[in-house]
Design a protein around this motif. Structure first.
Motif, PDB file in Angstrom:
ATOM      1  N   VAL A 110       0.827  -1.207   0.000  1.00  0.00           N
ATOM      2  CA  VAL A 110       0.000   0.000   0.000  1.00  0.00           C
ATOM      3  C   VAL A 110       0.861   1.256   0.000  1.00  0.00           C
ATOM      4  N   SER A 111       0.526   2.185  -0.874  1.00  0.00           N
ATOM      5  CA  SER A 111       1.101   3.526  -0.798  1.00  0.00           C
ATOM      6  C   SER A 111       0.022   4.590  -0.951  1.00  0.00           C
ATOM      7  N   GLN A 112      -1.158   4.190  -1.463  1.00  0.00           N
ATOM      8  CA  GLN A 112      -2.262   5.132  -1.655  1.00  0.00           C
ATOM      9  C   GLN A 112      -3.591   4.372  -1.601  1.00  0.00           C
ATOM     10  N   ALA A 113      -4.689   5.115  -1.595  1.00  0.00           N
ATOM     11  CA  ALA A 113      -6.011   4.514  -1.413  1.00  0.00           C
ATOM     12  C   ALA A 113      -6.348   3.488  -2.481  1.00  0.00           C
ATOM     13  N   THR A 114      -5.919   3.710  -3.712  1.00  0.00           N
ATOM     14  CA  THR A 114      -6.259   2.772  -4.787  1.00  0.00           C
ATOM     15  C   THR A 114      -5.653   1.391  -4.542  1.00  0.00           C
ATOM     16  N   ASP A 115      -4.542   1.339  -3.808  1.00  0.00           N
ATOM     17  CA  ASP A 115      -3.930   0.049  -3.490  1.00  0.00           C
ATOM     18  C   ASP A 115      -4.834  -0.756  -2.556  1.00  0.00           C
ATOM     19  N   VAL A 116      -5.481  -0.078  -1.621  1.00  0.00           N
ATOM     20  CA  VAL A 116      -6.410  -0.753  -0.710  1.00  0.00           C
ATOM     21  C   VAL A 116      -7.630  -1.237  -1.472  1.00  0.00           C
ATOM     22  N   GLU A 117      -8.088  -0.444  -2.422  1.00  0.00           N
ATOM     23  CA  GLU A 117      -9.271  -0.819  -3.201  1.00  0.00           C
ATOM     24  C   GLU A 117      -9.056  -2.112  -3.982  1.00  0.00           C
ATOM     25  N   LYS A 118      -7.822  -2.389  -4.372  1.00  0.00           N
ATOM     26  CA  LYS A 118      -7.527  -3.605  -5.133  1.00  0.00           C
ATOM     27  C   LYS A 118      -7.774  -4.868  -4.320  1.00  0.00           C
ATOM     28  N   ALA A 119      -7.846  -4.711  -3.007  1.00  0.00           N
ATOM     29  CA  ALA A 119      -8.038  -5.872  -2.142  1.00  0.00           C
ATOM     30  C   ALA A 119      -9.384  -6.533  -2.357  1.00  0.00           C
ATOM     31  N   ALA A 120     -10.345  -5.797  -2.879  1.00  0.00           N
ATOM     32  CA  ALA A 120     -11.693  -6.349  -3.058  1.00  0.00           C
ATOM     33  C   ALA A 120     -11.673  -7.607  -3.917  1.00  0.00           C
ATOM     34  N   GLY A 121     -10.744  -7.681  -4.854  1.00  0.00           N
ATOM     35  CA  GLY A 121     -10.667  -8.847  -5.726  1.00  0.00           C
ATOM     36  C   GLY A 121     -10.239 -10.117  -5.014  1.00  0.00           C
ATOM     37  N   TYR A 122      -9.621  -9.953  -3.849  1.00  0.00           N
ATOM     38  CA  TYR A 122      -9.165 -11.107  -3.064  1.00  0.00           C
ATOM     39  C   TYR A 122     -10.121 -11.462  -1.931  1.00  0.00           C
ATOM     40  N   ALA A 123     -11.007 -10.537  -1.587  1.00  0.00           N
ATOM     41  CA  ALA A 123     -11.776 -10.657  -0.350  1.00  0.00           C
ATOM     42  C   ALA A 123     -12.641 -11.911  -0.299  1.00  0.00           C
ATOM     43  N   GLY A 124     -13.182 -12.334  -1.425  1.00  0.00           N
ATOM     44  CA  GLY A 124     -14.025 -13.514  -1.419  1.00  0.00           C
ATOM     45  C   GLY A 124     -13.274 -14.814  -1.581  1.00  0.00           C
TER      46      GLY A 124
END
Length: 219
Positions: A110-124
């Motif tokens: 993580v370095s910015q908010a968009t990096d956190v948003e990418k986590a959604a693809g792994y969440a399930g």
């Protein structure tokens, strides 16, 4: 906040492992990445895992490992978790989880908010998400670099799976990190070392004590 879940990663000796267990670490991490100063051979890792088994969960950290290495780790070390710290896709995470019947933790830089948003693809797909600071441009390691990111990016984050915070944590910063991020799980490696790759028993105990104190204060 309930009692924080604390992971001490990159352990390589019985003495430092025992310090982590005695102080109350809920999870320990063993590193299988040749470029890391915390890398442990399979036979050494197996002995450490046996020492920890039943006292804390065991995570095996790999970085874009091939099927052969992961099979060897699962057979020799028998970890509770595979911690995937490379560029593994959600599909790769799902494949390993199904093949080995093991819990999977995906680490994301993580370095910015968009990096956190990418986590959604792994969440399930995965059982836990670990957010670490993106490594410096000249770094050879994807984690364990002792740098932090903006912890407020995790505040209120709800992805449906547990979230663990790493990066820039040490006995002096962990309480603030827990407070600012709002997470309840932390992972430390370089922040409890007296020199690169060499864990310090006193720092391990201090880190766990500070994290638990922070948890007590927010109950």
């Amino acid at each position: 906040m309930t009692r924080p879940l604390i992971k001490i990663c990159g352990l390589s000796t019985p003495q430092t492992l025992d310090a982590a267990l005695d102080a109350g670490a809920a999870m320990i991490g063993l590193v299988f990445f040749a470029k890391s100063p915390r890398n442990v051979p399979l036979d050494q890792a197996a002995r450490l895992a046996d020492r920890a088994r039943g006292k804390a969960e065991i995570a095996a950290l790999t970085v874009d490992a091939d099927d052969g290495l992961i099979a060897d780790i699962m057979r020799e070390v028998r970890p509770d978790w595979l911690q995937l710290h490379g560029s593994e896709t959600p599909e790769r995470c799902a494949e390993l989880k199904a093949r080995h019947g093991v819990k999977v933790m995906k680490a994301l830089g993580v370095s910015q908010a968009t990096d956190v948003e990418k986590a959604a693809g792994y969440a399930g797909v995965v059982d836990k998400l670990l957010f670490d600071a993106k490594p410096p441009k000249d770094a050879v390691l994807p984690g364990g670099n002792g740098v932090a990111f903006d912890w407020t990016l995790l505040r209120g984050l709800d992805l449906g799976v547990p979230v663990m915070l790493s990066g820039g944590l040490n006995p002096q910063t962990v309480a603030e990190a827990l407070r600012i991020s709002g997470v309840n799980e932390v992972d430390v490696s370089s922040g409890v070392e007296r020199e690169r790759g060499v864990k310090d028993e006193t720092l391990i105990r201090a880190f766990i004590a500070e994290a638990e104190r922070a948890g007590e204060e927010t109950r």
